[in-house]
Design an enzyme around this catalytic site. Sequence first.
Site, PDB file in Angstrom:
ATOM      1  N   ARG A   1       6.564  14.558   1.568  1.00 24.58           N
ATOM      2  CA  ARG A   1       5.502  14.025   0.701  1.00 24.58           C
ATOM      3  C   ARG A   1       6.075  13.477  -0.603  1.00 24.58           C
ATOM      4  O   ARG A   1       5.489  12.616  -1.241  1.00 24.58           O
ATOM      5  CB  ARG A   1       4.484  15.125   0.365  1.00 24.58           C
ATOM      6  CG  ARG A   1       3.687  15.644   1.552  1.00 24.58           C
ATOM      7  CD  ARG A   1       2.534  16.519   1.047  1.00 24.58           C
ATOM      8  NE  ARG A   1       1.974  17.364   2.087  1.00 24.58           N
ATOM      9  CZ  ARG A   1       1.035  16.999   2.957  1.00 24.58           C
ATOM     10  NH1 ARG A   1       0.556  15.775   2.921  1.00 24.58           N
ATOM     11  NH2 ARG A   1       0.573  17.849   3.859  1.00 24.58           N
TER      12      ARG A   1
ATOM     13  N   PHE B   1       4.837   5.943  12.870  1.00 25.38           N
ATOM     14  CA  PHE B   1       4.497   7.162  12.128  1.00 25.38           C
ATOM     15  C   PHE B   1       5.282   7.148  10.818  1.00 25.38           C
ATOM     16  O   PHE B   1       6.506   7.091  10.819  1.00 25.38           O
ATOM     17  CB  PHE B   1       4.821   8.417  12.944  1.00 25.38           C
ATOM     18  CG  PHE B   1       4.260   9.663  12.313  1.00 25.38           C
ATOM     19  CD1 PHE B   1       2.949  10.047  12.538  1.00 25.38           C
ATOM     20  CD2 PHE B   1       5.035  10.429  11.445  1.00 25.38           C
ATOM     21  CE1 PHE B   1       2.412  11.174  11.925  1.00 25.38           C
ATOM     22  CE2 PHE B   1       4.515  11.557  10.826  1.00 25.38           C
ATOM     23  CZ  PHE B   1       3.194  11.927  11.070  1.00 25.38           C
TER      24      PHE B   1
ATOM     25  N   GLU C   1      -8.338   7.774   0.771  1.00 31.18           N
ATOM     26  CA  GLU C   1      -7.571   8.262   1.922  1.00 31.18           C
ATOM     27  C   GLU C   1      -6.139   7.764   1.838  1.00 31.18           C
ATOM     28  O   GLU C   1      -5.892   6.663   1.345  1.00 31.18           O
ATOM     29  CB  GLU C   1      -8.192   7.719   3.219  1.00 31.18           C
ATOM     30  CG  GLU C   1      -9.154   8.680   3.907  1.00 31.18           C
ATOM     31  CD  GLU C   1      -8.446   9.769   4.698  1.00 31.18           C
ATOM     32  OE1 GLU C   1      -7.294  10.099   4.392  1.00 31.18           O
ATOM     33  OE2 GLU C   1      -9.076  10.296   5.628  1.00 31.18           O
ATOM     34  N   ASP C   2      -5.207   8.559   2.336  1.00 34.76           N
ATOM     35  CA  ASP C   2      -3.834   8.094   2.390  1.00 34.76           C
ATOM     36  C   ASP C   2      -3.651   7.059   3.503  1.00 34.76           C
ATOM     37  O   ASP C   2      -3.094   5.989   3.285  1.00 34.76           O
ATOM     38  CB  ASP C   2      -2.857   9.279   2.573  1.00 34.76           C
ATOM     39  CG  ASP C   2      -3.275  10.240   3.684  1.00 34.76           C
ATOM     40  OD1 ASP C   2      -4.295   9.985   4.377  1.00 34.76           O
ATOM     41  OD2 ASP C   2      -2.583  11.256   3.876  1.00 34.76           O
TER      42      ASP C   2
ATOM     43  N   ASP D   1      -5.718   5.776  10.646  1.00 37.57           N
ATOM     44  CA  ASP D   1      -4.982   5.515  11.887  1.00 37.57           C
ATOM     45  C   ASP D   1      -6.004   5.108  12.953  1.00 37.57           C
ATOM     46  O   ASP D   1      -6.378   3.939  13.046  1.00 37.57           O
ATOM     47  CB  ASP D   1      -4.211   6.794  12.227  1.00 37.57           C
ATOM     48  CG  ASP D   1      -3.299   6.656  13.417  1.00 37.57           C
ATOM     49  OD1 ASP D   1      -2.792   5.563  13.663  1.00 37.57           O
ATOM     50  OD2 ASP D   1      -3.076   7.665  14.121  1.00 37.57           O
TER      51      ASP D   1
END
Length: 177
Positions: free
Chosen positions: A165, A152, A99-100, A103
Amino acid sequence: MRDAAVGEILVQPDELARRVRELGRQITRDYEGRDLLLVGVLKGAVFFLSDLMRHIDVPCEVDFMAVASYGSSTDSSGVVRILKDLDTTLEGRHVLIVEDIVDSGLTLQYLLRNLGVRNPASMEVCALLTKPARLKVALEPRYVGFEIPNRFVVGYGLDHVERYRNLPYVAVLQTEE
Ligand code: 5GP
Protein backbone atom coordinates in the site's frame (compact mmCIF):
# COMPACT_ATOMS: atom_id res chain seq x y z
CA MET A 1 15.52 -2.44 -2.77
CA ARG A 2 12.70 -3.01 -5.24
CA ASP A 3 10.51 -6.06 -4.55
CA ALA A 4 10.83 -8.57 -7.43
CA ALA A 5 7.06 -9.11 -7.45
CA VAL A 6 6.46 -5.47 -8.32
CA GLY A 7 6.45 -5.15 -12.09
CA GLU A 8 5.74 -2.44 -14.61
CA ILE A 9 4.75 0.95 -13.23
CA LEU A 10 1.45 2.02 -14.78
CA VAL A 11 0.99 5.36 -13.05
CA GLN A 12 3.97 7.38 -11.80
CA PRO A 13 3.86 9.52 -8.63
CA ASP A 14 3.84 12.81 -10.56
CA GLU A 15 0.95 11.62 -12.77
CA LEU A 16 -0.99 10.62 -9.65
CA ALA A 17 -0.38 14.01 -8.04
CA ARG A 18 -1.39 15.90 -11.18
CA ARG A 19 -4.59 13.92 -11.78
CA VAL A 20 -5.65 14.04 -8.12
CA ARG A 21 -5.23 17.83 -8.21
CA GLU A 22 -7.35 18.02 -11.40
CA LEU A 23 -10.07 15.85 -9.89
CA GLY A 24 -10.11 18.05 -6.78
CA ARG A 25 -10.56 21.16 -8.90
CA GLN A 26 -13.33 19.55 -10.95
CA ILE A 27 -15.17 18.41 -7.80
CA THR A 28 -14.77 21.90 -6.30
CA ARG A 29 -16.39 23.44 -9.40
CA ASP A 30 -19.20 20.87 -9.53
CA TYR A 31 -20.11 21.18 -5.84
CA GLU A 32 -19.79 24.95 -5.50
CA GLY A 33 -22.35 26.21 -2.99
CA ARG A 34 -23.01 22.72 -1.59
CA ASP A 35 -21.56 20.86 1.38
CA LEU A 36 -19.99 17.54 0.54
CA LEU A 37 -19.65 14.25 2.39
CA LEU A 38 -16.82 12.05 1.15
CA VAL A 39 -17.36 8.36 1.85
CA GLY A 40 -14.16 6.34 1.70
CA VAL A 41 -14.04 2.59 1.39
CA LEU A 42 -11.39 1.16 3.69
CA LYS A 43 -8.63 0.47 3.43
CA GLY A 44 -7.38 1.11 -0.09
CA ALA A 45 -9.16 4.42 -0.75
CA VAL A 46 -7.69 6.15 2.33
CA PHE A 47 -4.53 7.24 0.54
CA PHE A 48 -6.30 8.61 -2.53
CA LEU A 49 -9.06 10.21 -0.45
CA SER A 50 -6.72 12.09 1.85
CA ASP A 51 -4.77 13.53 -1.10
CA LEU A 52 -7.97 14.33 -3.01
CA MET A 53 -9.67 16.04 -0.08
CA ARG A 54 -6.79 18.53 0.25
CA HIS A 55 -7.60 19.74 -3.28
CA ILE A 56 -11.33 20.16 -2.64
CA ASP A 57 -12.27 23.68 -1.73
CA VAL A 58 -15.91 23.36 -0.62
CA PRO A 59 -16.97 22.60 2.96
CA CYS A 60 -16.58 18.84 3.33
CA GLU A 61 -16.70 16.03 5.82
CA VAL A 62 -15.37 12.51 5.59
CA ASP A 63 -16.63 9.15 6.80
CA PHE A 64 -15.51 5.60 6.17
CA MET A 65 -16.96 2.18 5.71
CA ALA A 66 -15.29 -1.19 5.47
CA VAL A 67 -16.64 -3.99 3.33
CA ALA A 68 -15.57 -7.52 2.56
CA SER A 69 -16.41 -9.11 -0.72
CA TYR A 70 -16.94 -12.83 -0.85
CA GLY A 71 -15.02 -14.54 -3.61
CA SER A 72 -11.41 -15.25 -4.47
CA SER A 73 -8.66 -12.71 -3.87
CA THR A 74 -8.82 -11.57 -7.48
CA ASP A 75 -12.51 -12.03 -8.32
CA SER A 76 -15.24 -10.40 -6.30
CA SER A 77 -18.64 -12.04 -6.27
CA GLY A 78 -20.82 -9.02 -5.66
CA VAL A 79 -21.90 -10.47 -2.34
CA VAL A 80 -20.64 -7.88 0.08
CA ARG A 81 -20.59 -7.83 3.86
CA ILE A 82 -20.37 -4.57 5.77
CA LEU A 83 -17.58 -4.84 8.36
CA LYS A 84 -17.84 -1.23 9.48
CA ASP A 85 -20.75 1.01 8.66
CA LEU A 86 -20.75 4.80 8.40
CA ASP A 87 -20.90 6.84 11.62
CA THR A 88 -23.02 9.54 10.03
CA THR A 89 -26.40 9.72 8.35
CA LEU A 90 -26.71 10.33 4.61
CA GLU A 91 -30.18 11.86 4.74
CA GLY A 92 -30.23 15.01 2.59
CA ARG A 93 -26.44 15.05 2.09
CA HIS A 94 -24.41 15.34 -1.08
CA VAL A 95 -22.39 12.14 -1.02
CA LEU A 96 -19.28 11.33 -3.02
CA ILE A 97 -18.13 7.73 -2.71
CA VAL A 98 -14.37 7.52 -3.09
CA GLU A 99 -13.01 4.20 -4.33
CA ASP A 100 -9.49 3.08 -5.07
CA ILE A 101 -10.38 0.78 -7.98
CA VAL A 102 -13.45 -0.43 -9.83
CA ASP A 103 -12.84 -3.86 -11.30
CA SER A 104 -16.03 -5.83 -12.04
CA GLY A 105 -18.04 -3.02 -10.44
CA LEU A 106 -19.97 -5.48 -8.28
CA THR A 107 -18.75 -4.03 -4.98
CA LEU A 108 -19.64 -0.53 -6.08
CA GLN A 109 -23.04 -1.63 -7.35
CA TYR A 110 -23.78 -3.07 -3.92
CA LEU A 111 -22.58 0.12 -2.18
CA LEU A 112 -24.69 2.34 -4.43
CA ARG A 113 -27.78 0.28 -3.65
CA ASN A 114 -27.07 0.10 0.07
CA LEU A 115 -26.29 3.81 0.47
CA GLY A 116 -28.88 4.95 -2.06
CA VAL A 117 -31.78 3.89 0.16
CA ARG A 118 -30.48 6.15 2.96
CA ASN A 119 -31.93 9.17 1.10
CA PRO A 120 -28.88 11.24 0.18
CA ALA A 121 -29.63 14.47 -1.72
CA SER A 122 -27.19 13.25 -4.37
CA MET A 123 -24.68 10.44 -4.72
CA GLU A 124 -21.74 10.19 -7.12
CA VAL A 125 -18.61 8.09 -7.37
CA CYS A 126 -14.97 9.07 -7.70
CA ALA A 127 -12.67 6.15 -8.54
CA LEU A 128 -8.93 6.50 -8.87
CA LEU A 129 -8.67 3.54 -11.25
CA THR A 130 -11.07 1.60 -13.43
CA LYS A 131 -10.55 -1.50 -15.54
CA PRO A 132 -13.10 -1.01 -18.35
CA ALA A 133 -12.42 -4.47 -19.82
CA ARG A 134 -13.53 -6.13 -16.56
CA LEU A 135 -16.71 -4.17 -15.88
CA LYS A 136 -19.67 -6.51 -15.46
CA VAL A 137 -22.39 -4.03 -14.52
CA ALA A 138 -23.73 -0.84 -16.06
CA LEU A 139 -22.25 1.88 -13.92
CA GLU A 140 -20.11 4.85 -14.72
CA PRO A 141 -18.29 6.69 -11.96
CA ARG A 142 -18.73 10.44 -12.41
CA TYR A 143 -14.99 10.98 -11.75
CA VAL A 144 -12.24 8.61 -12.85
CA GLY A 145 -8.51 9.08 -12.35
CA PHE A 146 -7.11 6.58 -14.82
CA GLU A 147 -8.41 3.73 -16.94
CA ILE A 148 -5.98 0.82 -16.73
CA PRO A 149 -5.70 -2.53 -18.52
CA ASN A 150 -6.84 -5.80 -17.01
CA ARG A 151 -3.86 -6.34 -14.68
CA PHE A 152 -3.68 -6.78 -10.91
CA VAL A 153 -2.12 -3.64 -9.53
CA VAL A 154 -0.67 -2.54 -6.20
CA GLY A 155 0.54 0.70 -4.66
CA TYR A 156 -0.91 4.08 -3.63
CA GLY A 157 -3.23 2.30 -1.22
CA LEU A 158 -3.82 -0.88 -3.20
CA ASP A 159 -2.56 -4.05 -1.56
CA HIS A 160 -1.82 -7.67 -2.12
CA VAL A 161 -2.39 -9.51 1.17
CA GLU A 162 -2.02 -6.15 2.96
CA ARG A 163 1.37 -5.34 1.49
CA TYR A 164 2.50 -2.70 -1.04
CA ARG A 165 0.00 0.00 0.00
CA ASN A 166 2.93 2.31 0.71
CA LEU A 167 4.33 2.33 -2.84
CA PRO A 168 4.12 5.90 -4.20
CA TYR A 169 3.11 4.64 -7.68
CA VAL A 170 0.64 2.13 -9.16
CA ALA A 171 2.40 -0.96 -10.50
CA VAL A 172 1.50 -4.38 -11.86
CA LEU A 173 1.95 -7.24 -9.41
CA GLN A 174 3.63 -10.24 -11.00
CA THR A 175 1.68 -13.29 -9.86
CA GLU A 176 2.26 -16.95 -10.65
CA GLU A 177 -1.33 -17.44 -11.91
P1 5GP B 1 -15.03 -5.31 -7.90
O1 5GP B 1 -16.18 -5.60 -7.01
O2 5GP B 1 -15.16 -4.01 -8.67
O3 5GP B 1 -14.73 -6.46 -8.82
O4 5GP B 1 -13.73 -5.24 -7.00
C1 5GP B 1 -13.47 -4.17 -6.23
C2 5GP B 1 -12.42 -4.47 -5.19
O5 5GP B 1 -11.52 -5.53 -5.58
C3 5GP B 1 -11.54 -3.25 -5.04
O6 5GP B 1 -12.09 -2.33 -4.11
C4 5GP B 1 -10.24 -3.86 -4.58
O7 5GP B 1 -10.28 -4.07 -3.20
C5 5GP B 1 -10.19 -5.19 -5.27
N1 5GP B 1 -9.41 -5.12 -6.53
C6 5GP B 1 -9.88 -5.22 -7.79
N2 5GP B 1 -8.88 -5.11 -8.68
C7 5GP B 1 -7.75 -4.93 -7.97
C8 5GP B 1 -6.36 -4.75 -8.33
O8 5GP B 1 -5.96 -4.71 -9.50
N3 5GP B 1 -5.49 -4.60 -7.30
C9 5GP B 1 -5.87 -4.62 -5.98
N4 5GP B 1 -4.92 -4.46 -5.08
N5 5GP B 1 -7.16 -4.79 -5.61
C10 5GP B 1 -8.09 -4.94 -6.59
